[in-house]
Design an enzyme around this catalytic site. Structure first.
Site, PDB file in Angstrom:
ATOM      1  NE  ARG A  17      -1.138   2.487   2.882  1.00 19.68           N
ATOM      2  CZ  ARG A  17      -0.577   3.610   3.346  1.00 19.68           C
ATOM      3  NH1 ARG A  17      -0.528   4.699   2.594  1.00 19.68           N
ATOM      4  NH2 ARG A  17      -0.036   3.642   4.565  1.00 19.68           N
ATOM      5  CG  ASP A  18       3.051   4.406   3.049  1.00 16.71           C
ATOM      6  OD1 ASP A  18       2.951   5.278   2.179  1.00 16.71           O
ATOM      7  OD2 ASP A  18       3.326   4.662   4.233  1.00 16.71           O
ATOM      8  CG  HIS A 210       3.556   4.655   9.291  1.00 17.37           C
ATOM      9  ND1 HIS A 210       2.864   3.675   8.600  1.00 17.37           N
ATOM     10  CD2 HIS A 210       3.923   5.551   8.354  1.00 17.37           C
ATOM     11  CE1 HIS A 210       2.814   3.982   7.320  1.00 17.37           C
ATOM     12  NE2 HIS A 210       3.461   5.115   7.136  1.00 17.37           N
ATOM     13  CG  HIS A 212       7.456   7.675   5.511  1.00 13.04           C
ATOM     14  ND1 HIS A 212       7.256   7.239   4.228  1.00 13.04           N
ATOM     15  CD2 HIS A 212       6.285   7.478   6.152  1.00 13.04           C
ATOM     16  CE1 HIS A 212       6.010   6.829   4.083  1.00 13.04           C
ATOM     17  NE2 HIS A 212       5.386   6.966   5.247  1.00 13.04           N
ATOM     18  CB  CYS A 243       2.600  10.236   1.385  1.00  8.75           C
ATOM     19  SG  CYS A 243       0.929  10.900   1.341  1.00  8.75           S
ATOM     20  CG  ASN A 252       6.625   3.216   4.441  1.00  4.13           C
ATOM     21  OD1 ASN A 252       6.262   3.283   3.275  1.00  4.13           O
ATOM     22  ND2 ASN A 252       5.858   3.569   5.441  1.00  4.13           N
TER      23      ASN A 252
HETATM   24  P1  HMG Z   1     -13.378  14.058  -2.330  1.00  6.39           P
HETATM   25  O1  HMG Z   1     -13.117  14.491  -3.731  1.00  6.39           O
HETATM   26  O2  HMG Z   1     -13.605  15.103  -1.298  1.00  6.39           O
HETATM   27  O3  HMG Z   1     -14.544  12.955  -2.260  1.00  6.39           O
HETATM   28  O4  HMG Z   1     -12.138  13.155  -1.887  1.00  6.39           O
HETATM   29  P2  HMG Z   1     -16.073  13.041  -2.584  1.00  6.39           P
HETATM   30  O5  HMG Z   1     -16.798  12.327  -1.484  1.00  6.39           O
HETATM   31  O6  HMG Z   1     -16.476  14.465  -2.886  1.00  6.39           O
HETATM   32  O7  HMG Z   1     -16.231  12.188  -3.935  1.00  6.39           O
HETATM   33  C1  HMG Z   1     -15.631  12.592  -5.143  1.00  6.39           C
HETATM   34  C2  HMG Z   1     -15.616  11.409  -6.108  1.00  6.39           C
HETATM   35  O8  HMG Z   1     -14.756  10.388  -5.577  1.00  6.39           O
HETATM   36  C3  HMG Z   1     -16.979  10.728  -6.297  1.00  6.39           C
HETATM   37  O9  HMG Z   1     -17.014  10.196  -7.613  1.00  6.39           O
HETATM   38  C4  HMG Z   1     -16.936   9.586  -5.319  1.00  6.39           C
HETATM   39  O10 HMG Z   1     -17.785   8.527  -5.669  1.00  6.39           O
HETATM   40  C5  HMG Z   1     -15.482   9.164  -5.431  1.00  6.39           C
HETATM   41  P3  HMG Z   1     -17.846  10.932  -8.788  1.00  6.39           P
HETATM   42  O11 HMG Z   1     -19.245  10.993  -8.259  1.00  6.39           O
HETATM   43  O12 HMG Z   1     -17.197  12.266  -8.922  1.00  6.39           O
HETATM   44  O13 HMG Z   1     -17.629   9.995  -9.946  1.00  6.39           O
HETATM   45  N1  HMG Z   1     -15.016   8.499  -4.197  1.00  6.39           N
HETATM   46  C6  HMG Z   1     -14.547   7.259  -4.150  1.00  6.39           C
HETATM   47  N2  HMG Z   1     -14.307   6.330  -5.105  1.00  6.39           N
HETATM   48  C7  HMG Z   1     -13.805   5.142  -4.687  1.00  6.39           C
HETATM   49  N3  HMG Z   1     -13.545   4.845  -3.390  1.00  6.39           N
HETATM   50  C8  HMG Z   1     -13.757   5.746  -2.410  1.00  6.39           C
HETATM   51  C9  HMG Z   1     -14.273   7.009  -2.782  1.00  6.39           C
HETATM   52  N4  HMG Z   1     -14.617   8.113  -2.085  1.00  6.39           N
HETATM   53  C10 HMG Z   1     -15.065   9.015  -2.958  1.00  6.39           C
HETATM   54  N5  HMG Z   1     -13.487   5.443  -1.139  1.00  6.39           N
HETATM   55  C11 HMG Z   1     -11.329  11.353  -0.520  1.00  6.39           C
HETATM   56  C12 HMG Z   1     -12.048  12.681  -0.557  1.00  6.39           C
HETATM   57  C13 HMG Z   1     -11.022  11.031   0.932  1.00  6.39           C
HETATM   58  C14 HMG Z   1     -12.229  10.279  -1.105  1.00  6.39           C
HETATM   59  C15 HMG Z   1     -10.024  11.485  -1.366  1.00  6.39           C
HETATM   60  O14 HMG Z   1      -9.319  12.635  -0.985  1.00  6.39           O
HETATM   61  C16 HMG Z   1      -9.132  10.287  -1.228  1.00  6.39           C
HETATM   62  O15 HMG Z   1      -9.490   9.208  -1.677  1.00  6.39           O
HETATM   63  N6  HMG Z   1      -7.965  10.451  -0.597  1.00  6.39           N
HETATM   64  C17 HMG Z   1      -7.034   9.352  -0.358  1.00  6.39           C
HETATM   65  C18 HMG Z   1      -5.650   9.873  -0.292  1.00  6.39           C
HETATM   66  C19 HMG Z   1      -4.688   8.771   0.046  1.00  6.39           C
HETATM   67  O16 HMG Z   1      -4.962   7.599  -0.112  1.00  6.39           O
HETATM   68  N7  HMG Z   1      -3.473   9.173   0.505  1.00  6.39           N
HETATM   69  C20 HMG Z   1      -2.416   8.247   0.818  1.00  6.39           C
HETATM   70  C21 HMG Z   1      -2.689   7.424   2.037  1.00  6.39           C
HETATM   71  S1  HMG Z   1      -2.339   8.283   3.541  1.00  6.39           S
HETATM   72  C22 HMG Z   1      -0.647   8.055   3.789  1.00  6.39           C
HETATM   73  O17 HMG Z   1       0.039   7.588   2.907  1.00  6.39           O
HETATM   74  C23 HMG Z   1      -0.086   8.352   5.145  1.00  6.39           C
HETATM   75  C24 HMG Z   1       0.165   7.090   5.981  1.00  6.39           C
HETATM   76  O18 HMG Z   1       1.049   6.209   5.306  1.00  6.39           O
HETATM   77  C25 HMG Z   1       0.755   7.467   7.346  1.00  6.39           C
HETATM   78  C26 HMG Z   1       1.954   8.416   7.242  1.00  6.39           C
HETATM   79  O19 HMG Z   1       2.963   8.048   6.601  1.00  6.39           O
HETATM   80  O20 HMG Z   1       1.825   9.510   7.808  1.00  6.39           O
HETATM   81  C27 HMG Z   1      -1.148   6.323   6.236  1.00  6.39           C
HETATM   82 MG    MG Z   2       3.198   6.376   5.315  1.00  4.76          MG
END
Ligand code: HMG
Ligand code: MG
Length: 304
Positions: A17-18, A210, A212, A243, A252
């Site tokens: 994933r990450d 966690h 990096h 990220c 990571n």
């Molecule tokens: P948004 O644009 O505000 O969402 O995004 P929305 O609710 O307004 O929906 C917009 C569109 O997205 C819609 O589609 C939804 O259906 C679709 P449309 O009607 O326009 O065709 N949608 C989805 N589709 C599939 N699966 C879903 C989903 N939700 C909405 N679950 C949202 C808000 C949170 C969805 C977006 O910003 C997002 O998906 N963000 C994810 C970002 C991400 O994954 N970042 C990396 C992970 S975090 C990380 O790496 C840190 C970590 O490792 C820890 C660390 O290191 O600190 C964990």
């Molecule tokens: Mg991370």
């Protein structure tokens, strides 16, 4: 080698994933499946497989449904988890039979706004329904707090801010809080200051760390966390990772470096380093770039 310790440790492998979410090339789903199989062969038991997020936000993981199908049937001794930022993601995860999901917010509003298009407060509202459903469905929810030490937009983060977010996630029902050091700027003194505050209120067993490894501080930060009682660690094979919403964040902490440290300190990771290095080597060939883990590179060299 230190005397054997009886204490259990937990490693959550976040490579699929990450590790893969920020790669430049598109990786076929079958390759991801094979990578996960190799990770399992190395002895890893807790694997963050993918995320159910908006596909345009993380195109690299937009095949999460296909991958989840390929992973069926889930081996009974492996705990897969997936990231779910909202109800839509949660429902998809449940459809595929995942028993653990992770919600993710941050200790900085600027980061969480870029990452999930919500303020910290709004993220709690979005997670409320997930926690409710999860309790009914018997699903474990892990809570990530990103930017626990530094934010790419707001600079250093006060431990008190992290505590506030931890309080919310614990109250909501998260069984474990993963402290995300998103951009790898922390040093052990900062880990100590953070954990000192958190551990005044909560037992160490509810936290995972966690790290990096952007500045090469990951393993030093793990060492400090071990000394302070933490026994749950996130890492990625070979040090894959980054990220897309955190400029400058590199991979990571590598699982090889982590396993080497833990095993030499008398913990029993139950992970085969040569097999783990084999999984990393497999991905390295696919990605066509050198993975950075020192331990991984040393293992490869020792094979020559
Ligand atoms: P948004 O644009 O505000 O969402 O995004 P929305 O609710 O307004 O929906 C917009 C569109 O997205 C819609 O589609 C939804 O259906 C679709 P449309 O009607 O326009 O065709 N949608 C989805 N589709 C599939 N699966 C879903 C989903 N939700 C909405 N679950 C949202 C808000 C949170 C969805 C977006 O910003 C997002 O998906 N963000 C994810 C970002 C991400 O994954 N970042 C990396 C992970 S975090 C990380 O790496 C840190 C970590 O490792 C820890 C660390 O290191 O600190 C964990
Ligand atoms: Mg991370």
């Amino acid at each position: 080698m230190n005397a054997k310790r009886q204490e259990k440790i937990k490693i959550t492998e976040v490579g699929p994933r990450d590790g893969l979410q920020n790669e430049k090339i598109s990786i076929p789903t079958e390759i991801k499946k094979k990578f996960i199989d190799l990770l399992i062969e190395s002895g890893l038991k807790n694997i963050e497989a993918t995320s159910f997020v908006k596909p345009s936000a993380i195109p690299q993981l937009s095949d999460s449904a296909e991958l989840s199908t390929l992973l069926q049937p889930f081996p009974s001794d492996i705990h897969f988890s997936v990231l779910t930022p909202n109800e839509k993601g949660y429902h998809k995860a449940i459809e595929f039979g995942y028993k653990e999901v992770a919600v993710f917010t941050a200790a900085s509003n600027s980061f969480t706004k870029k990452n999930i298009n919500k303020t910290i407060e709004e993220s709690f509202t979005a997670f409320r329904e997930i926690f409710k459903l999860a309790q009914k469905d018997g699903i474990r929810v892990r809570g990530y707090v990103s930017t626990v030490v530094a934010c790419p937009y707001e600079g250093w983060i006060a431990p008190e801010k992290v505590l506030e977010v931890v309080d919310h996630l614990v109250d909501a029902g998260a069984y474990e809080i993963s402290l995300g050091e998103t951009i790898g700027k922390s040093t052990p003194d900062k880990v100590e200051a953070l954990l000192n505050l958190l551990l005044k209120k909560y037992p160490a067993k509810i936290f995972a760390v966690h790290f990096h490894d952007t500045y090469g501080m990951g393993i030093a930060n793990v060492q400090k966390s071990i000394e302070m009682g933490i026994r749950s660690f996130d890492s990625s094979a070979g040090g894959l990772g980054g990220c897309p919403y955190a400029q400058g964040a590199s991979g990571n902490l590598s699982t090889e470096d982590l396993v080497y440290l833990l095993d030499t300190q008398g913990f029993d990771s139950e992970i085969s380093l040569p097999k783990l290095a084999h999984a990393s080597e497999y991905m390295e060939k696919i990605l066509g770039r050198e993975l950075t883990s020192k331990t991984y590179r040393a293992i490869l060299k020792s094979k020559d």
